[in-house]
Design a protein around this motif. Structure first.
Motif, PDB file in Angstrom:
ATOM      1  N   PHE A   1       0.847  -1.182   0.000  1.00 31.23           N
ATOM      2  CA  PHE A   1       0.000   0.000   0.000  1.00 31.23           C
ATOM      3  C   PHE A   1       0.886   1.237   0.000  1.00 31.23           C
ATOM      4  O   PHE A   1       1.872   1.294   0.741  1.00 31.23           O
ATOM      5  CB  PHE A   1      -0.877   0.062   1.252  1.00 31.23           C
TER       6      PHE A   1
ATOM      7  N   LEU B   1      -3.443   4.750  -2.352  1.00 27.19           N
ATOM      8  CA  LEU B   1      -4.607   5.338  -1.693  1.00 27.19           C
ATOM      9  C   LEU B   1      -4.337   6.818  -1.496  1.00 27.19           C
ATOM     10  O   LEU B   1      -3.277   7.195  -0.970  1.00 27.19           O
ATOM     11  CB  LEU B   1      -4.855   4.691  -0.329  1.00 27.19           C
TER      12      LEU B   1
ATOM     13  N   PRO C   1       1.033  -6.431  -7.055  1.00 29.25           N
ATOM     14  CA  PRO C   1       0.065  -5.333  -6.997  1.00 29.25           C
ATOM     15  C   PRO C   1       0.554  -4.229  -6.056  1.00 29.25           C
ATOM     16  O   PRO C   1       1.139  -4.497  -5.011  1.00 29.25           O
ATOM     17  CB  PRO C   1      -1.212  -5.990  -6.479  1.00 29.25           C
TER      18      PRO C   1
ATOM     19  N   HIS D   1      -7.909   2.650 -12.467  1.00 24.46           N
ATOM     20  CA  HIS D   1      -8.666   2.998 -11.258  1.00 24.46           C
ATOM     21  C   HIS D   1      -9.367   1.760 -10.716  1.00 24.46           C
ATOM     22  O   HIS D   1      -9.990   1.009 -11.469  1.00 24.46           O
ATOM     23  CB  HIS D   1      -9.723   4.056 -11.582  1.00 24.46           C
ATOM     24  N   LEU D   2      -9.269   1.599  -9.423  1.00 15.13           N
ATOM     25  CA  LEU D   2      -9.977   0.543  -8.721  1.00 15.13           C
ATOM     26  C   LEU D   2     -10.978   1.226  -7.804  1.00 15.13           C
ATOM     27  O   LEU D   2     -10.610   2.084  -7.009  1.00 15.13           O
ATOM     28  CB  LEU D   2      -8.991  -0.310  -7.914  1.00 15.13           C
TER      29      LEU D   2
ATOM     30  N   LEU E   1      -6.686   3.679  -6.106  1.00 15.23           N
ATOM     31  CA  LEU E   1      -7.972   3.491  -5.458  1.00 15.23           C
ATOM     32  C   LEU E   1      -8.702   4.828  -5.500  1.00 15.23           C
ATOM     33  O   LEU E   1      -8.313   5.780  -4.829  1.00 15.23           O
ATOM     34  CB  LEU E   1      -7.765   3.029  -4.013  1.00 15.23           C
TER      35      LEU E   1
ATOM     36  N   TRP F   1      -2.312   0.309  -9.025  1.00 13.65           N
ATOM     37  CA  TRP F   1      -3.746   0.608  -9.062  1.00 13.65           C
ATOM     38  C   TRP F   1      -3.984   1.854  -8.230  1.00 13.65           C
ATOM     39  O   TRP F   1      -3.466   1.974  -7.126  1.00 13.65           O
ATOM     40  CB  TRP F   1      -4.554  -0.531  -8.438  1.00 13.65           C
TER      41      TRP F   1
ATOM     42  N   LEU G   1     -10.297  -2.818   1.085  1.00 13.03           N
ATOM     43  CA  LEU G   1      -9.395  -3.381   0.075  1.00 13.03           C
ATOM     44  C   LEU G   1      -8.806  -4.709   0.551  1.00 13.03           C
ATOM     45  O   LEU G   1      -8.713  -5.666  -0.220  1.00 13.03           O
ATOM     46  CB  LEU G   1      -8.296  -2.376  -0.252  1.00 13.03           C
TER      47      LEU G   1
ATOM     48  N   TYR H   1     -10.525  -5.565 -10.411  1.00 16.27           N
ATOM     49  CA  TYR H   1      -9.186  -5.986 -10.003  1.00 16.27           C
ATOM     50  C   TYR H   1      -8.894  -7.389 -10.518  1.00 16.27           C
ATOM     51  O   TYR H   1      -9.624  -8.329 -10.256  1.00 16.27           O
ATOM     52  CB  TYR H   1      -9.027  -5.948  -8.482  1.00 16.27           C
TER      53      TYR H   1
ATOM     54  N   PHE I   1      -1.043  -0.741  -4.498  1.00 14.74           N
ATOM     55  CA  PHE I   1      -2.274   0.041  -4.364  1.00 14.74           C
ATOM     56  C   PHE I   1      -1.962   1.430  -3.826  1.00 14.74           C
ATOM     57  O   PHE I   1      -1.368   1.563  -2.757  1.00 14.74           O
ATOM     58  CB  PHE I   1      -3.259  -0.678  -3.444  1.00 14.74           C
TER      59      PHE I   1
END
Length: 193
Positions: free
Chosen positions: A26, A104, A100, A127-128, A80, A78, A158, A92, A102
């Motif tokens: 993350f 945020l 992956p 975009h997720l 979020l 990705w 998530l 996803y 992510f």
């Protein structure tokens, strides 16, 4: 003196802090206005998730280390962020042989929209979008919009999406301890259990 880790003066919640083992990466891209706010829940993720790190967003000078991570061949980044007509969300799907990553946006929703609009390098990422299954428990700021999650709640959602339900539950309990304690501590008294 406030606890140097959790920041609370009268009601330290460090005993509720889990040590998570999630392998998912993350990145909190934090708006500068959020860095010193005691209502920021991204800090809960930074303290508990071993593969969570923070970069500070800058409209003119994007964090070069983050840009390198986004370009790395072995990463699958990705963003979020809620989908819209201009930026539809993708479902996803992990890519074989890629990790992956992510991102945020750690900001108010108004700030997050500006961050994406003013950062072409962000808006180009897939975009997720999350579909929350419950209302936000975050009530520490005014002008909260229905259906929006705070940073930590987005991380919890998530984790559940990724099949890390045990990790999500532990982070959720820690988040709830933070929410339950915040007002009592800021008003200068011990929380009643």
């Amino acid at each position: 003196m406030s606890c140097p880790r959790c920041g609370f003066l009268y009601n330290c919640i460090c005993d509720a802090e889990p040590q998570l083992s999630c392998k998912v990466r993350f990145i909190l891209l934090t708006h500068p206005k959020e860095l010193n706010k005691d209502t920021n829940t991204g800090d809960l993720m930074l303290r508990t998730l071993p593969n969570c790190q923070r970069y500070t967003w800058d409209r003119v000078n994007p964090p070069s280390a983050l840009l390198e991570e986004l370009r790395a061949a072995n990463n699958q980044p990705w963003l979020l962020f809620p989908s819209d007509d201009q930026h539809p969300a993708a479902a996803y799907q992990p890519a074989e042989g890629k990790l992956p990553l992510f991102i945020l946006l750690d900001a108010t929703w108004q700030e997050a929209r500006k961050m994406v609009r003013k950062s072409p390098w962000l808006s180009q990422l897939p975009h997720l979008s999350l579909t929350p299954t419950s209302m936000s428990a975050y009530q520490l700021r005014r002008n909260q919009q229905a259906g929006n999650l705070c940073t930590c709640e987005a991380g919890i959602t998530l984790l559940n999406l990724l099949g890390e339900s045990a990790q999500a539950t532990q982070l959720s309990l820690y988040f709830q301890a933070f929410i339950d304690t915040f007002h009592a501590d800021k008003s200068g008294h011990a929380r009643q259990l």
